[in-house]
Design a protein around this motif. Sequence first.
Motif, PDB file in Angstrom:
ATOM      1  N   UNK A 245       0.887  -1.170   0.000  1.00 54.60           N
ATOM      2  CA  UNK A 245       0.000   0.000   0.000  1.00 54.60           C
ATOM      3  C   UNK A 245       0.921   1.215   0.000  1.00 54.60           C
ATOM      4  N   UNK A 246       0.981   1.902  -1.130  1.00 47.58           N
ATOM      5  CA  UNK A 246       2.010   2.935  -1.297  1.00 47.58           C
ATOM      6  C   UNK A 246       1.900   4.054  -0.278  1.00 47.58           C
ATOM      7  N   UNK A 247       0.693   4.297   0.242  1.00 41.34           N
ATOM      8  CA  UNK A 247       0.538   5.364   1.232  1.00 41.34           C
ATOM      9  C   UNK A 247       1.107   4.977   2.593  1.00 41.34           C
ATOM     10  N   UNK A 248       1.441   3.694   2.772  1.00 40.72           N
ATOM     11  CA  UNK A 248       1.992   3.219   4.049  1.00 40.72           C
ATOM     12  C   UNK A 248       3.500   2.988   3.992  1.00 40.72           C
ATOM     13  N   UNK A 249       4.098   3.185   2.827  1.00 39.66           N
ATOM     14  CA  UNK A 249       5.485   2.770   2.610  1.00 39.66           C
ATOM     15  C   UNK A 249       6.367   3.971   2.296  1.00 39.66           C
ATOM     16  N   UNK A 288      12.318   8.335   0.959  1.00 39.98           N
ATOM     17  CA  UNK A 288      11.526   9.046  -0.039  1.00 39.98           C
ATOM     18  C   UNK A 288      10.095   8.533   0.029  1.00 39.98           C
ATOM     19  N   UNK A 289       9.159   9.340  -0.448  1.00 38.95           N
ATOM     20  CA  UNK A 289       7.737   8.997  -0.308  1.00 38.95           C
ATOM     21  C   UNK A 289       7.222   8.105  -1.439  1.00 38.95           C
ATOM     22  N   UNK A 290       8.096   7.373  -2.086  1.00 39.02           N
ATOM     23  CA  UNK A 290       7.705   6.350  -3.063  1.00 39.02           C
ATOM     24  C   UNK A 290       6.824   6.878  -4.191  1.00 39.02           C
ATOM     25  N   UNK A 291       7.141   8.054  -4.683  1.00 43.67           N
ATOM     26  CA  UNK A 291       6.427   8.572  -5.845  1.00 43.67           C
ATOM     27  C   UNK A 291       5.029   9.063  -5.560  1.00 43.67           C
ATOM     28  N   UNK A 292       4.685   9.279  -4.280  1.00 40.75           N
ATOM     29  CA  UNK A 292       3.358   9.789  -3.935  1.00 40.75           C
ATOM     30  C   UNK A 292       3.511  11.057  -3.103  1.00 40.75           C
ATOM     31  N   UNK A 293       2.422  11.815  -3.002  1.00 41.60           N
ATOM     32  CA  UNK A 293       2.418  12.922  -2.049  1.00 41.60           C
ATOM     33  C   UNK A 293       2.486  12.329  -0.648  1.00 41.60           C
ATOM     34  N   UNK A 295       1.806  11.157   2.963  1.00 41.96           N
ATOM     35  CA  UNK A 295       0.539  10.737   3.555  1.00 41.96           C
ATOM     36  C   UNK A 295       0.653  10.684   5.081  1.00 41.96           C
ATOM     37  N   UNK A 296      -0.502  10.639   5.715  1.00 44.08           N
ATOM     38  CA  UNK A 296      -0.555  10.577   7.180  1.00 44.08           C
ATOM     39  C   UNK A 296       0.116   9.322   7.703  1.00 44.08           C
ATOM     40  N   UNK A 297      -0.096   8.193   7.035  1.00 46.34           N
ATOM     41  CA  UNK A 297       0.510   6.941   7.500  1.00 46.34           C
ATOM     42  C   UNK A 297       2.029   6.950   7.333  1.00 46.34           C
ATOM     43  N   UNK A 298       2.519   7.595   6.285  1.00 39.66           N
ATOM     44  CA  UNK A 298       3.965   7.710   6.110  1.00 39.66           C
ATOM     45  C   UNK A 298       4.575   8.564   7.225  1.00 39.66           C
ATOM     46  N   UNK A 333       1.470  16.193  12.339  1.00 37.37           N
ATOM     47  CA  UNK A 333       1.770  14.871  12.882  1.00 37.37           C
ATOM     48  C   UNK A 333       2.663  14.909  14.108  1.00 37.37           C
ATOM     49  N   UNK A 334       2.962  16.104  14.607  1.00 39.74           N
ATOM     50  CA  UNK A 334       3.740  16.222  15.836  1.00 39.74           C
ATOM     51  C   UNK A 334       5.237  16.152  15.642  1.00 39.74           C
ATOM     52  N   UNK A 335       5.722  16.345  14.413  1.00 42.43           N
ATOM     53  CA  UNK A 335       7.156  16.280  14.133  1.00 42.43           C
ATOM     54  C   UNK A 335       7.776  17.671  14.135  1.00 42.43           C
ATOM     55  N   UNK A 336       9.050  17.725  14.495  1.00 45.71           N
ATOM     56  CA  UNK A 336       9.817  18.969  14.412  1.00 45.71           C
ATOM     57  C   UNK A 336      10.432  19.036  13.017  1.00 45.71           C
ATOM     58  N   UNK A 337      10.229  20.141  12.313  1.00 50.96           N
ATOM     59  CA  UNK A 337      10.562  20.191  10.886  1.00 50.96           C
ATOM     60  C   UNK A 337      11.616  21.252  10.584  1.00 50.96           C
TER      61      UNK A 337
END
Length: 649
Positions: A245-249, A288-293, A295-298, A333-337
Amino acid sequence: MALSKLTTDKVKDRVDIEDVVNDYVSLKRKGQNLWACCPFHNEKSPSFSVSPAKQIYKCFGCGASGDSLQFVMDIEGIGFNEAIRQLAQKYGIEVEEDKAVTPEEVQAYNERESLYIVQSFAKDLFVKNLKDTDEGRSIGLSYFKERGFNQSIIDKFDLGYAMDSWDHLHNAANKAGHSDDILLKGGLILQKEGDPSRKYDRFRGRVVFTIHNLAGKPIAFGARILTNDKKQPKYINSPETAVYHKSDVLYGIYQAKQAIRSQDNCYLVEGYTDVVSMHLSGIENVVASSGTSLTENQIKLIKRFTDNVTVLYDGDAAGIKASLRGIDMLLEGGLNVKAVVFPDGDDPDSYSRKVGSEAFRQHLQDHARDFIAFKVDLYAEESANDPIKRADTVRQVVQSVAKIPDPLTRSVYVKESARLLQMEEDIVLTELNKILLKAQKSNNYQSPDPGPPPPDGLFAEDYLPVEEQKISISQVLIAQEREMMRLLISYGFEKVSEELHVCEYLIQEISDVVFQSPLYQRIFSEYKQALKRGILPDPEYFIKLDDSQIKSEVINLIAHRHDMSENWQKKHLIYTNREYDDLSKTTFKEILRLKRRVLEKMVDESIQNIKEAEQRGSESEVTDFQRILITLNSSLREINAQLGTVKSR
């Protein structure tokens, strides 16, 4: 397919927490426990504790906790069954499958396993094509070599080549015994529309990037064409399957997870070659986000390994603005960017090849900017002499700040935003509150729950009035419930007399109490159910439950950061009172404290009922509630007298 309970039980009985953790970190004994720097976050002083006696681990820095199974699941990024299999292999335990499963479950399991097998077959074939065929070496390998990829990095990422043939993989897979059905489900072959009998390879005449899951299994592929054929897309990717599932990877997460933990930072890039090139430069904490925008799961996947993300952008202002949504999602998502921008026309891959590894690493270090400074700079030039655009820049920055879930962090960024934007802090804060209020209304916002109970030690001074404590009565009650559960789990199996266990005494006294915390109510119910089955539960009983919430909370209840040295008594003859020296007194006191907190909550509710009845003008209701209040206060005074408490409210 599910593992048999016999296998799971054998593994749980056989594993030793010290032996398992020692495979990953070097443990040193201090007192009763073993200590190390935590493998889940970056730290200089050891706060990661392993208790051989309790068979648990607890990090007092980041909060990670669990048993041997949980440790393997977290450190390897794998699921429960995979952790059981891995530990079974370590200890030489035969793995048995659960026979009590439905035909549908068996079919789903078999399909998933077949997909893993066929994807692994395809990966091996692509790798073989690259190394062992004239076409693969002259086209695919030459391309990788031109980009500076050495054989070590090619092997590390399982890079390969798909032959320029309609059915090379299809024929090879059929010969190896793989059916067309599983090849179609795996997205490795396609069938011609209108003629299902004609099937052909999805990937043809392209270099191939293998996509792995967290455990390192090949689950999908991305493939790049090397010709200038404008009729074909530059990249094509595997479709969604039962195992992909590309949105999870995230591409490269398997190769990066340990480095992300150790560096406590994750570099986020756009493409496959960016990831590989950065590894060549000695930077392994990159995905890298595997060619997708994004996602929340990523984002959740990244957060499993670190709270810090550095986004790397190509030097194209228009492209950066188009992708700023990703920064807001990371903040949400609570990350420091932080962000790094490369010179115009360069991306991480091209820039690393242009300047070399050392200069590339230095660029990342020197140009990493907090997301606010990054955003302000991005819009600064075009808004310098335009008040309307300047106001829009302020809104853009504040909208990002509004995404941060932690109020304290938000307040810090409000100050920083005001400084960088050269504006009054009150103006920035007003704009932020507008955005937050609008978001709350649109989401039918509800007030949050009171949050976690206060830290241990709340009840050290029982005389402190509740209204003088800066926490709610509900929080106080939950904290006392927590203390009661700690006592029950830690000492329930001990005896307060020759015939009575702590748990029996405690349960008799609080059997009619309904816990404010659903989790503590579940633990209490589980304890009573175990007693009915003739089991006297100890901490290990709860740690071996399949309920992850209960397991985690029990570990937190029984884990102690500090243990009193035995030398106090042995060498220095210094004796101190401990709670388990007189469990009868300890239990009695805690029961009284819990009852007091319950009564305090009932008193608070009665006062509220009186106020509401007065507003309704119902004198009879006021009188009834006043009688109840007098009775409750009388009971409260009795308990306070027994506890020696001057005042409780």
